[in-house]
Motif scaffolding. Structure first.
Motif, PDB file in Angstrom:
ATOM      1  N   GLY A  48      -6.817  -7.376   8.174  1.00 40.08           N
ATOM      2  CA  GLY A  48      -7.839  -6.535   8.892  1.00 40.08           C
ATOM      3  C   GLY A  48      -8.541  -5.441   7.876  1.00 40.08           C
ATOM      4  O   GLY A  48      -8.477  -4.371   8.544  1.00 40.08           O
ATOM      5  N   GLY A  49      -8.469  -5.663   6.573  1.00 41.79           N
ATOM      6  CA  GLY A  49      -9.080  -4.470   5.778  1.00 41.79           C
ATOM      7  C   GLY A  49      -8.009  -3.531   5.350  1.00 41.79           C
ATOM      8  O   GLY A  49      -8.357  -2.661   4.758  1.00 41.79           O
ATOM      9  N   ARG A  50      -6.621  -3.500   5.774  1.00 39.28           N
ATOM     10  CA  ARG A  50      -5.834  -2.659   5.577  1.00 39.28           C
ATOM     11  C   ARG A  50      -4.665  -3.291   4.772  1.00 39.28           C
ATOM     12  O   ARG A  50      -4.401  -4.518   4.944  1.00 39.28           O
ATOM     13  N   ILE A  51      -4.276  -2.603   3.915  1.00 38.13           N
ATOM     14  CA  ILE A  51      -3.003  -3.076   2.951  1.00 38.13           C
ATOM     15  C   ILE A  51      -1.556  -3.213   3.545  1.00 38.13           C
ATOM     16  O   ILE A  51      -1.267  -2.025   4.037  1.00 38.13           O
ATOM     17  N   ILE A  52      -1.003  -4.430   3.609  1.00 41.04           N
ATOM     18  CA  ILE A  52       0.056  -4.409   4.479  1.00 41.04           C
ATOM     19  C   ILE A  52       1.420  -4.862   3.480  1.00 41.04           C
ATOM     20  O   ILE A  52       2.622  -5.004   3.886  1.00 41.04           O
ATOM     21  N   GLY A  53       1.152  -5.031   2.226  1.00 42.17           N
ATOM     22  CA  GLY A  53       2.158  -5.506   1.351  1.00 42.17           C
ATOM     23  C   GLY A  53       1.710  -5.185   0.017  1.00 42.17           C
ATOM     24  O   GLY A  53       0.738  -5.037  -0.292  1.00 42.17           O
ATOM     25  N   THR A  54       2.842  -4.935  -1.047  1.00 41.26           N
ATOM     26  CA  THR A  54       2.482  -4.850  -2.346  1.00 41.26           C
ATOM     27  C   THR A  54       3.613  -5.524  -3.294  1.00 41.26           C
ATOM     28  O   THR A  54       4.603  -5.448  -2.706  1.00 41.26           O
ATOM     29  N   ILE A  55       3.335  -5.886  -4.313  1.00 35.19           N
ATOM     30  CA  ILE A  55       4.159  -6.001  -5.538  1.00 35.19           C
ATOM     31  C   ILE A  55       3.540  -5.277  -6.897  1.00 35.19           C
ATOM     32  O   ILE A  55       2.397  -5.653  -7.125  1.00 35.19           O
ATOM     33  N   LEU A  56       4.383  -4.186  -7.132  1.00 30.09           N
ATOM     34  CA  LEU A  56       3.839  -3.745  -8.716  1.00 30.09           C
ATOM     35  C   LEU A  56       4.673  -4.697  -9.394  1.00 30.09           C
ATOM     36  O   LEU A  56       5.856  -4.714  -9.578  1.00 30.09           O
ATOM     37  N   CYS A  57       3.866  -5.526 -10.203  1.00 28.66           N
ATOM     38  CA  CYS A  57       4.518  -6.276 -11.437  1.00 28.66           C
ATOM     39  C   CYS A  57       4.121  -6.027 -12.740  1.00 28.66           C
ATOM     40  O   CYS A  57       2.752  -6.035 -12.867  1.00 28.66           O
ATOM     41  N   GLY A  58       4.810  -5.847 -13.670  1.00 24.67           N
ATOM     42  CA  GLY A  58       4.300  -5.776 -15.252  1.00 24.67           C
ATOM     43  C   GLY A  58       5.238  -6.585 -16.027  1.00 24.67           C
ATOM     44  O   GLY A  58       6.302  -7.124 -15.558  1.00 24.67           O
ATOM     45  N   HIS A  59       4.861  -6.841 -17.225  1.00 21.82           N
ATOM     46  CA  HIS A  59       5.700  -7.530 -18.503  1.00 21.82           C
ATOM     47  C   HIS A  59       5.742  -7.029 -19.620  1.00 21.82           C
ATOM     48  O   HIS A  59       4.602  -6.310 -19.946  1.00 21.82           O
ATOM     49  N   ASP A  60       6.539  -7.289 -20.262  1.00 27.17           N
ATOM     50  CA  ASP A  60       6.398  -6.880 -21.897  1.00 27.17           C
ATOM     51  C   ASP A  60       6.158  -7.838 -22.808  1.00 27.17           C
ATOM     52  O   ASP A  60       6.198  -7.585 -23.986  1.00 27.17           O
TER      53      ASP A  60
END
Length: 143
Positions: A48-60
């Motif tokens: 519905g246009g709202r952020i309801i989840g996240t994953i901050l993901c990075g790599h080397d």
């Protein structure tokens, strides 16, 4: 996840019980730096246009790390978390990354149950060590 998502993402993080935020690393500048370095691997889930989840993901270039994996409590147990994990894993495979690690606090019963439930392996053969280079990067727990 885009830099423009920061305000909504941070607002979500502040609502998650037991979530830990760092004063520098999780500031807008810190997250923008992270996204600049890892532009294709962090995930947001929207409804519905709202952020309801996240994953901050990075790599080397070798191993990826998941940070700040969360789903708004109202949308848990609906498959949102698993869909985000699959999406992040696909992005990492495209970048030829073969291993992902994460840290779940030992008292995070919801998070630990989630990771165990989707087939991740809790390591018993390694210890996690940290060394603070900047004492001003203070950790604060939400709620």
């Amino acid at each position: 996840m885009l830099k423009e998502d920061y305000a909504s993402v941070h607002k979500l993080w502040e609502t998650i019980h037991g979530f830990a935020l760092r004063s520098i690393d999780d500031s807008q500048k810190g997250i923008e730096k992270f996204i600049d370095r890892n532009p294709n691997t962090s995930i947001v889930a929207e409804y519905g246009g709202r952020i309801i989840g996240t994953i901050l993901c990075g790599h080397d270039g070798r191993t990826a790390t998941f940070y700040h994996v969360c789903v708004d409590e109202e949308y848990r147990r609906c498959g949102v978390g698993k869909k985000m994990v699959v999406c992040a894993m696909k992005a990492l495979k495209e970048e030829e990354i073969n291993t992902i690690s994460l840290i779940a606090f030992t008292n995070n019963d919801v998070g630990n149950a989630f990771w165990n439930g989707i087939g991740w392996t809790k390591r018993s053969d390694a210890n996690q060590y940290n060394f603070k280079l900047n004492e001003e990067n203070i950790i604060a727990f939400t709620k």
